[in-house]
Design an enzyme around this catalytic site. Sequence first.
Site, PDB file in Angstrom:
ATOM      1  N   LYS A  24     128.595  82.193  27.571  1.00 30.93           N
ATOM      2  CA  LYS A  24     128.003  82.650  28.839  1.00 30.93           C
ATOM      3  C   LYS A  24     126.530  82.999  28.695  1.00 30.93           C
ATOM      4  O   LYS A  24     126.108  83.546  27.676  1.00 30.93           O
ATOM      5  CB  LYS A  24     128.735  83.911  29.329  1.00 30.93           C
ATOM      6  CG  LYS A  24     130.159  83.680  29.829  1.00 30.93           C
ATOM      7  CD  LYS A  24     130.742  84.992  30.347  1.00 30.93           C
ATOM      8  CE  LYS A  24     132.236  84.928  30.578  1.00 30.93           C
ATOM      9  NZ  LYS A  24     132.622  84.097  31.713  1.00 30.93           N
ATOM     10  N   GLY A  44     140.778  87.493  37.244  1.00 31.40           N
ATOM     11  CA  GLY A  44     141.938  88.288  37.634  1.00 31.40           C
ATOM     12  C   GLY A  44     143.273  87.742  37.171  1.00 31.40           C
ATOM     13  O   GLY A  44     144.307  88.360  37.425  1.00 31.40           O
ATOM     14  N   SER A  94     140.202  88.791  30.317  1.00 31.18           N
ATOM     15  CA  SER A  94     140.782  89.930  29.606  1.00 31.18           C
ATOM     16  C   SER A  94     142.302  89.841  29.515  1.00 31.18           C
ATOM     17  O   SER A  94     142.920  90.533  28.718  1.00 31.18           O
ATOM     18  CB  SER A  94     140.393  91.214  30.339  1.00 31.18           C
ATOM     19  OG  SER A  94     139.067  91.116  30.818  1.00 31.18           O
TER      20      SER A  94
END
Lengths: 294, 182
Positions: A81, A214, A236
Amino acid sequence: MTETGTTTVKRGMAQMQKGGVIMDVANVEQAKVAEAAGAVAVMALERVPSDIRAAGGVARMSDPAMIKAIMDAVTIPVMAKVRIGHIAEARILEAIGVDYIDESEVLTPADDSYHINKNDYKIPFVCGCRYLGEALRRIGEGASMLRTKGEPGTGNIIEAVRHMEKVNEQISHVAGANPDQLMSISRDLRAPYDLVKQVHDLGKLPVVNFAAGGVATPADAALMMNLGADGIFVGSGIFHSENPAKFAKAIVTATAHPTDWALIAKVSENLGKPMKGIDISTLTDDEKMADRGI
Amino acid sequence: MVIGVLALQGAVSEHIKMVTACGVTPRSVKTQADLKGLDGLTIPGGESTTIRKLLVREQMLEPLKKLVQQGFPVFGTCAGLVLLAQPDLLNGLKGTVVRNGFGRQRESFETELTVKGWSKPYHGIFIRAPYLSEVQQPAEALVTLADGRIVAAQQNHVLVTSFHPELTGDTRFHRYFVEKMI
């Protein structure tokens, strides 16, 4: 004549990732777990989004040494990133030779006026989007792949669902429009006319669109695939779960077989605790990553 | 005629489009049961590591390997080449595979190719592509680059390319597979 860095090879690389899962990894060990689980690529970053949220401060490009160590450790593609608009970070990742650059709202933006002109790079870029205008502006700047923004690091799928549904509704609208209406649509979407015309003619985006932001369970991945995602990014959700290797494998299986409910039920059994989530309504505007870089 | 497209991961819809363009009915193949009654199969580009793991998880690797040994026609592109030419995987073509043989994505390229026996060149799109450093009889090279790397080959009923015909509008490789090999 042999040409590298063409639009076809940049977009084509993303096409080869379809139906797969791209996993955030923070070190070599995690990258190996992801590869063994069947990830199609890994995203090398020092802190996954939920840790970035927890740590606060400025989130930047990861240490090149850490990214290179992961590139040496796995044979699948490695992405990394850069901050929105940070052309120097992007050139550094290009120099290292990562396979894909994510110009990402997960990091602290470096420029609040301009995104990177991604057409200038040999390495393809992926960018986030919440609606069609944003998607087409990123493609206009040279993004070769898109993903929903979702709300990273929350383990809460609702924003990714909203973004995927919005983009697909708008695509249907453009595809069904009369050609005479396309210029006004282009004005309303604040998107380049030629790309609106392409969406009208193709009935879909000219690049691959993954779900991100999400995804925490195999069922989340299957949900997004059923809503029309071409593949899945998990941040995550894997390495903040109780059993990362099992979660990773189960999410890969659910993404490859998104309508085989008996199979998804089976791989969802006894996975242990997923990452703890965050209710989006408890986030302040400053804490919402999806609003960065529109 | 029904041609399967292995649909576990990768450029599946692109292959389905090509098969359809050849006037043949395609079928997405995701399970062992989907393999029944096919006249041939294409294995798309994608991540060979991922497709291999999913083949094993679905218990399709051994049945497919058996079919290939029995003469079932298969066409593999990029990841498909890796799966077909590795002796420990589908073992359908005798040759030595070099994975990611041209380098990383930065080195991915497009170029014009000369195909053995074809009068017009073919536009090759190579993405983190593998190649064959050599092939052994009965396998035969169809496209060899100037530096000797083999990027398309055939062994009886098995066809492989390092590049991605499914990313072009040129159906000649798919047509060759459908019309000459089945």
